[in-house]
Design an enzyme around this catalytic site. Sequence first.
Site, PDB file in Angstrom:
ATOM      1  N   TRP A 164       0.843  -1.209   0.000  1.00 36.55           N
ATOM      2  CA  TRP A 164       0.000   0.000   0.000  1.00 36.55           C
ATOM      3  C   TRP A 164       0.865   1.242   0.000  1.00 36.55           C
ATOM      4  O   TRP A 164       2.066   1.178   0.227  1.00 36.55           O
ATOM      5  CB  TRP A 164      -1.028  -0.013   1.127  1.00 36.55           C
ATOM      6  CG  TRP A 164      -0.504  -0.123   2.546  1.00 36.55           C
ATOM      7  CD1 TRP A 164       0.705  -0.583   2.966  1.00 36.55           C
ATOM      8  CD2 TRP A 164      -1.226   0.228   3.734  1.00 36.55           C
ATOM      9  NE1 TRP A 164       0.807  -0.556   4.333  1.00 36.55           N
ATOM     10  CE2 TRP A 164      -0.381  -0.051   4.835  1.00 36.55           C
ATOM     11  CE3 TRP A 164      -2.485   0.743   3.981  1.00 36.55           C
ATOM     12  CZ2 TRP A 164      -0.761   0.174   6.154  1.00 36.55           C
ATOM     13  CZ3 TRP A 164      -2.861   0.964   5.302  1.00 36.55           C
ATOM     14  CH2 TRP A 164      -2.015   0.674   6.373  1.00 36.55           C
ATOM     15  N   ASN A 165       0.223   2.368  -0.336  1.00 39.85           N
ATOM     16  CA  ASN A 165       0.934   3.633  -0.489  1.00 39.85           C
ATOM     17  C   ASN A 165       0.168   4.772   0.164  1.00 39.85           C
ATOM     18  O   ASN A 165      -1.065   4.721   0.291  1.00 39.85           O
ATOM     19  CB  ASN A 165       1.079   3.996  -1.980  1.00 39.85           C
ATOM     20  CG  ASN A 165       1.800   2.945  -2.778  1.00 39.85           C
ATOM     21  OD1 ASN A 165       3.002   2.814  -2.702  1.00 39.85           O
ATOM     22  ND2 ASN A 165       1.043   2.178  -3.572  1.00 39.85           N
ATOM     23  N   HIS A 206     -14.098  26.712  -5.256  1.00 38.49           N
ATOM     24  CA  HIS A 206     -12.765  26.815  -5.857  1.00 38.49           C
ATOM     25  C   HIS A 206     -12.437  28.256  -6.249  1.00 38.49           C
ATOM     26  O   HIS A 206     -11.263  28.618  -6.327  1.00 38.49           O
ATOM     27  CB  HIS A 206     -12.705  25.902  -7.085  1.00 38.49           C
ATOM     28  CG  HIS A 206     -11.427  25.948  -7.855  1.00 38.49           C
ATOM     29  ND1 HIS A 206     -10.189  25.973  -7.258  1.00 38.49           N
ATOM     30  CD2 HIS A 206     -11.193  25.967  -9.203  1.00 38.49           C
ATOM     31  CE1 HIS A 206      -9.245  26.001  -8.198  1.00 38.49           C
ATOM     32  NE2 HIS A 206      -9.830  26.014  -9.377  1.00 38.49           N
TER      33      HIS A 206
END
Length: 257
Positions: A61-62, A79
């Site tokens: 996993w990361n 935004h």
Amino acid sequence: MSLLDGLSKAITEGSVEIVDLTAPLSSSTPILQLPAPFANTIPFRLEEISRYDERGPRWYWNDIHTGEHTGTHLDVPVHWVSGKDGHDVSQVPLKTLVAPAVVLDFSAKAAQDPDFLLSVEDIQAWTGEHGPLPEGGWLLYRTGWDARSADQDEFLNADEAGSHTPGVSAECARWLAEEAPITGFGVETVGTDAGQAPALEPMFPCHELLLGAGKHGLTQLRNLAALPPTGVLLVVSPLPIVGGSGSPARVLALVER
């Protein structure tokens, strides 16, 4: 057979095709480059936590490092300053995320002029041929720019005068924001505005006017060439980031074949 059973059967049998409009997300994904003194987003990056080793013997996993506005992504009202009192990406109405879409193809004009700006008259000519824009749906603007997306420099197409990528005129952005029945506007370029949008009035009119009107943007779409002009059902799946101004998104189109 129920409506949903019928849809599931149609997908399985191929009479409804799912077209992926999403650019793969990696460290080489092109990102917007604002001039100094403005701050920029980071490139996408994976940071490995473990990979079947002493840190975790049976799993890989990361951590991910990315900006909200990297790769194929959704812009929401907060935004932009004109939409600062609007909703964030966790609050986008579900009927916006699953909605009808039409595809306007101006790739031939963009091939002739990278600074091509879509006009109200262009859209009205299209609707005269294909019918009205979808109520509460999406206008997807094909320019052929996705063919450049493997290379940052070619994608941004910048020189000393700035970036040269197609977009819409300020008048068209105002019309889309105030008169068109759509909920959002999608493009193949790095942002919903043209590369030369800083020179328009207002600057960055898609951001200023559409987001200010509570509408949405989708950027860095791919495979619009595989879609018909009408009859598309769009599925947009951003991360529901509380307080987020946008999110990378998986964007799928359902098309009856």
